[in-house]
Design an enzyme around this catalytic site. Structure first.
Site, PDB file in Angstrom:
ATOM      1  N   HIS A  72      -2.162  -4.972   1.771  1.00 23.35           N
ATOM      2  CA  HIS A  72      -3.499  -5.902   1.373  1.00 23.35           C
ATOM      3  C   HIS A  72      -2.889  -7.303   0.649  1.00 23.35           C
ATOM      4  CE1 HIS A  72      -7.648  -6.585  -0.534  1.00 23.35           C
ATOM      5  NE2 HIS A  72      -6.619  -7.230  -1.210  1.00 23.35           N
TER       6      HIS A  72
ATOM      7  N   TYR B 171     -12.142  -2.891  -4.501  1.00 26.09           N
ATOM      8  CA  TYR B 171     -12.900  -2.692  -2.579  1.00 26.09           C
ATOM      9  C   TYR B 171     -14.285  -2.603  -2.509  1.00 26.09           C
ATOM     10  CZ  TYR B 171      -8.249  -1.903  -0.346  1.00 26.09           C
ATOM     11  OH  TYR B 171      -6.478  -1.713  -0.906  1.00 26.09           O
TER      12      TYR B 171
ATOM     13  N   LYS C 164       1.191  -1.533  -0.479  1.00 27.13           N
ATOM     14  CA  LYS C 164       0.202   0.070  -0.034  1.00 27.13           C
ATOM     15  C   LYS C 164       1.018   1.429  -0.253  1.00 27.13           C
ATOM     16  CE  LYS C 164      -3.851  -1.947   2.496  1.00 27.13           C
ATOM     17  NZ  LYS C 164      -4.938  -2.379   3.697  1.00 27.13           N
TER      18      LYS C 164
ATOM     19  N   ASN D 205      -2.201  -0.141   6.889  1.00 23.56           N
ATOM     20  CA  ASN D 205      -1.379  -1.438   7.477  1.00 23.56           C
ATOM     21  C   ASN D 205      -0.636  -2.331   6.756  1.00 23.56           C
ATOM     22  OD1 ASN D 205      -3.727  -2.540   5.310  1.00 23.56           O
ATOM     23  ND2 ASN D 205      -4.646  -3.211   7.466  1.00 23.56           N
TER      24      ASN D 205
ATOM     25  N   GLU E 238      -9.123 -10.686  -8.073  1.00 26.41           N
ATOM     26  CA  GLU E 238      -8.016  -9.433  -7.998  1.00 26.41           C
ATOM     27  C   GLU E 238      -6.649  -9.470  -9.146  1.00 26.41           C
ATOM     28  OE1 GLU E 238      -7.313  -9.232  -3.616  1.00 26.41           O
ATOM     29  OE2 GLU E 238      -9.233  -8.964  -2.716  1.00 26.41           O
TER      30      GLU E 238
ATOM     31  N   ARG F 233      -1.575 -14.979   4.373  1.00 27.66           N
ATOM     32  CA  ARG F 233      -3.073 -13.965   5.163  1.00 27.66           C
ATOM     33  C   ARG F 233      -1.974 -14.419   6.845  1.00 27.66           C
ATOM     34  NH1 ARG F 233      -6.060 -10.236   3.501  1.00 27.66           N
ATOM     35  NH2 ARG F 233      -7.016 -10.986   5.414  1.00 27.66           N
TER      36      ARG F 233
END
Length: 154
Positions: free
Chosen positions: A118, A52, A12, A115, A131, A88
């Site tokens: 993604h 998103y 990000k 954060n 995605e 993840r």
């Protein structure tokens, strides 16, 4: 072509600005995952909305779009056995304050809205394909046999 899973990851704008792109890549490579696609881009609003889409009705949606379009991002595709679940686990909880030390978010993020990274959700069937297709054409991704794969998998 291997039968291993491909998963989507995006560094990000906050991590890009902080010079953490190489760190994120290194952490994923160190795990044994294989990079098969990557680019640097600034997302336009249309792409951000598409990416998103599942959050459209949520109160944080506009802030999320504003943030993800605020600077360069690095969309990537990684490959490996159970790659989505592995990634993840490596990135940690969405809220960095809940992310374990040793995870990417636990080590580098302090704020839910900033954060660092993604990753496609392993519990959302089809998230990877959706995605990946938003950010990459099929010919943007490469297939190759990594020199270390015989040491990573039985």
């Amino acid at each position: 072509m291997t039968d291993r899973e491909r998963t989507f990851v995006m560094v990000k704008p906050d991590a890009f600005a902080r010079g953490l792109v190489g760190t994120v890549i290194s952490r994923l490579e160190d795990r044994g995952l294989k990079l098969v696609g990557m680019k640097v881009e600034v997302l336009d609003e249309e792409t951000a909305h598409e990416h998103y889409a599942e959050h459209t009705d949520k109160p944080f949606f506009d802030d999320l779009v504003d943030f993800i379009t605020s600077g360069p991002v690095v969309p990537m595709v990684w490959e490996g056995e159970d790659a989505t679940r592995q990634v993840r686990q490596m990135i940690g909880a969405t809220d960095p304050l809940e992310a374990d030390a040793g995870t990417i978010r636990g080590d580098y993020a302090l704020d839910l809205g900033r954060n660092v990274v993604h990753a496609a959700d392993h519990e959302d069937e089809g998230a990877n394909e959706r995605e990946i297709s938003i950010h990459f054409d099929d010919d943007d991704l490469v297939s190759y046999e990594g020199h270390d794969e015989t040491w990573l998998y039985e």
